[in-house]
Structure formats: C-alpha cells, structure tokens
Motif scaffolding. Sequence first.
Motif, PDB file in Angstrom:
ATOM      1  N   SER A   2       0.770  -1.188  -0.034  1.00  0.00           N
ATOM      2  CA  SER A   2       0.164   0.081   0.117  1.00  0.00           C
ATOM      3  C   SER A   2       0.811   1.246  -0.084  1.00  0.00           C
ATOM      4  N   GLY A   3       2.176   1.149   0.530  1.00  0.00           N
ATOM      5  CA  GLY A   3       2.925   2.618   0.769  1.00  0.00           C
ATOM      6  C   GLY A   3       3.324   2.840  -0.784  1.00  0.00           C
ATOM      7  N   HIS A   4       3.164   1.849  -1.813  1.00  0.00           N
ATOM      8  CA  HIS A   4       3.620   2.401  -2.981  1.00  0.00           C
ATOM      9  C   HIS A   4       2.378   2.547  -4.165  1.00  0.00           C
ATOM     10  N   ALA A   5       1.354   2.529  -3.647  1.00  0.00           N
ATOM     11  CA  ALA A   5      -0.027   2.798  -4.337  1.00  0.00           C
ATOM     12  C   ALA A   5      -0.196   4.220  -4.677  1.00  0.00           C
TER      13      ALA A   5
ATOM     14  N   ALA B  14       4.217  10.542  -1.845  1.00  0.00           N
ATOM     15  CA  ALA B  14       4.753   9.280  -2.163  1.00  0.00           C
ATOM     16  C   ALA B  14       4.099   7.958  -1.943  1.00  0.00           C
ATOM     17  N   GLY B  15       2.659   8.320  -2.208  1.00  0.00           N
ATOM     18  CA  GLY B  15       1.780   7.044  -2.484  1.00  0.00           C
ATOM     19  C   GLY B  15       1.287   6.206  -1.031  1.00  0.00           C
ATOM     20  N   HIS B  16       1.486   7.051   0.024  1.00  0.00           N
ATOM     21  CA  HIS B  16       1.129   6.670   1.170  1.00  0.00           C
ATOM     22  C   HIS B  16      -0.367   6.851   1.513  1.00  0.00           C
ATOM     23  N   ARG B  17      -0.965   5.768   2.020  1.00  0.00           N
ATOM     24  CA  ARG B  17      -2.397   6.180   2.875  1.00  0.00           C
ATOM     25  C   ARG B  17      -2.114   6.994   4.207  1.00  0.00           C
ATOM     26  N   ASP B  42       0.638   4.843   6.380  1.00  0.00           N
ATOM     27  CA  ASP B  42       0.640   3.504   6.454  1.00  0.00           C
ATOM     28  C   ASP B  42       1.990   2.640   6.819  1.00  0.00           C
ATOM     29  N   ALA B  43       2.938   3.545   6.744  1.00  0.00           N
ATOM     30  CA  ALA B  43       4.474   3.215   7.374  1.00  0.00           C
ATOM     31  C   ALA B  43       4.444   3.629   8.754  1.00  0.00           C
TER      32      ALA B  43
END
Lengths: 275, 105
Positions: A2-5, B14-17, B42-43
């Motif tokens: 999910s971190g790269h979506a 950076a594509g994080h939720r 989400d990290a």
Amino acid sequence: MSGHAAPEPAPLYEVVRESLRADEPVALATVTEGPHVGAKLVVRPGAAVLGTLGDPELDRVVARDTLAELDVGLTSTRHYGRHGEAREREVTVFIESFAPAPLMVIFGAVDFTAALVRVGKILGYRVTVCDARSVFATRARFPMADEVVNDWPDRYLEKVADRLGPRDAVCVLTHDAKFDVPAIVGAVATRVGYIGAMGSRRTHATRTDRLRAAGLDDAALARVMAPIGIDIGSRTPEETAVSICAEIIAHRAGVAVPNLRDGRGPIHRSGPPPG
Amino acid sequence: MREVLDDIERWRAAGHRVAIARVVGLDGSGPRDPGATMVVNDAGEVAGSVSGGCVEGAVVGEALAVLEGTRERGVISFGYSDDEAFAVGLTCGGTIHLYVEPLDW
C-alpha cells in the motif's frame, strides 16, 4: 504494497487544503456517530456546499449551523435527528472551523502601538497599524505589523468594514479627538467584536460627549471599552499591551475581569517602575 | 489540520495512505481542544498531536488498524484509569474523545 500505491482520491480534502493554503475561511462537518459515519460537508461562505450527510434536510440544517460556527471560529460537536431535527441525538456531527487569523486594527502609531503589535502577533492576530500621519506610520517603526496604513480611521474602516466580525478587535490608541472620534464612530458601525480606546477617565468623559454629538447612542457607547485594558497595574507599553489583550480575551470569552472602564481612580498607580 | 498539511501532502505524493485522528470532545480537563489533529501514514509515521503525549502511542495503533481495515472509522475514547496505573490515559484526569478515519474523502 500500500505504501507504493497511488494516493486515494480525496476531493473534499483537496478543497479544504486549497482554502487553508489561501487563508480563506472553510469548515468541515463530519458525521462521527449515526447512520452515515464519515459523511461530510465542506462549507465556505459565499460558495456552494460540497458533499452530503445522506439527507437533504440534515444537509441544509448542518450547513447553516456550520456557517454560523465558522463566523465565530468555533469547533464543536452537535447532535441532530436523522432529518436535521433539533433536540434529537440520532446523528452526531463534528464541526471543525478553519477561520483565517482574526484581525486586530490599531489606530495611532504611538509608543504603545509597537508593544501591542508584538503581543497581538503572539496571540495569532493579523495586525494592521493605521495612522493618518505618514511621519509616524512607517514600516520601520512596526516591523512585526502585517500592514501599516496611512489613512484616516473612518476612511480605512469603511474599506474593511465587511471583513470585521466577532473575532476581531479595534484598538484606538491615538489620544486625539480628531482621530479617536472618527475611529470609534467607524468601528461601532461594523460587527467587530471588541472596541477599546485609550485615554484617562477625564479624556474619555469629554470624548463621550463628542461621540454623542456624533450620533452614538448608549448601546453604541456601551461597546467601547475605555479606558482600554484591565487593571493589572501595568506601567510600561508592554505591560499595557498585555492588559489590553487580556481584556480582549476575557471579552470574547464572556469572563468577568476588572476592566479599567468599570473601575475608579487613576489608571496608572504610583510605585516603582519594573526592572 | 492546518499544521499537518505539509506532512499529508508529502506522504500522499509518496503514495502513502493516511489516517486522521481529531479531538472531537473532552470530559473534564484535557490538554488539547477539539480540532487538535494527528495524522498517521501506513508506514507508521506520525505528525501532529492530540494530547500532551499521553495517548499518542495508542492512537497510532488505532489509526493503523483503521488503515488496514481491521477497525471501523469512528470515535475512540481514552480516560483516566486509577486502578490501572500504567494503562493509556490522560494524567490530568479527563477523558478525550477522538474521531479516527482514513483520508479517503
């Protein structure tokens, strides 16, 4: 992974973000308990309401309440019926106001002004200094002010009247009837929340006569805190600025404090200066 | 939310939720007023705060659970518990109500 979506689409958030970046008023109403948890309205003065809470009547009532909260900069939780009914608790809505910085307009570029600008900035105000005398009203003297204006108080107030509301303050420090009177007359014609005017009790008594002659009635005069500030025995410009700002905070909060206006005797007590 | 916008934008780029936790209510004494905001990606990275440091650790766990879908968006409350001295709660004795949701709106 999910971190790269790609980030989730967030159209309402993006409207809120743009308003915040532009320092324009915006409020967000979110259902936190009830049938549609997470449903939202984005409310901006003079713009169409975005989003829905799942019922048109609930949307209408909540949008109206949200605008009112935004006007006074309040963030709070409210309860409604499923269709916006008052005194019911089926739906809990969190109303979050993002109001721009409140305004403090200071008339008079005097020695007390610089200190009031500094304390006003600490409290988060957008501070304007206005004086008709261009020799005194200079940027160099008030580096922390957001704006230094050379103009007559009444003319300046006419220009900004629409922007002044319950969270804002007008402080009249000129000590000179030919500036004080138009400043106070102009201020009471606006919705500004706080009006204070500097000067001794004797100065204010004669000023009050001039204000009545200029057409102010008792209700208008009652809005003017003069002598300005609360009685904390302040002596220096900085201490006076704290006394004025304390009065502004207490006035907004509706808390009783020893206002100099309601006291008797001298404003400046005798005693050793600080330091 | 104003104070965490830059963090949200950086994470989203950076594509994080992102999950958002906001103080929506207080009973008794509490360190931060309604509207105080904390965001978690989400990290597990965190920005902002909702208390004086009392409940932030627990909020990270709840926010991650919301992002993972193991917890519904909604109100979470933390109160003081004197029979559990080391339980998560406010040292000032109040109860804090947070609304936690993913930034998907």
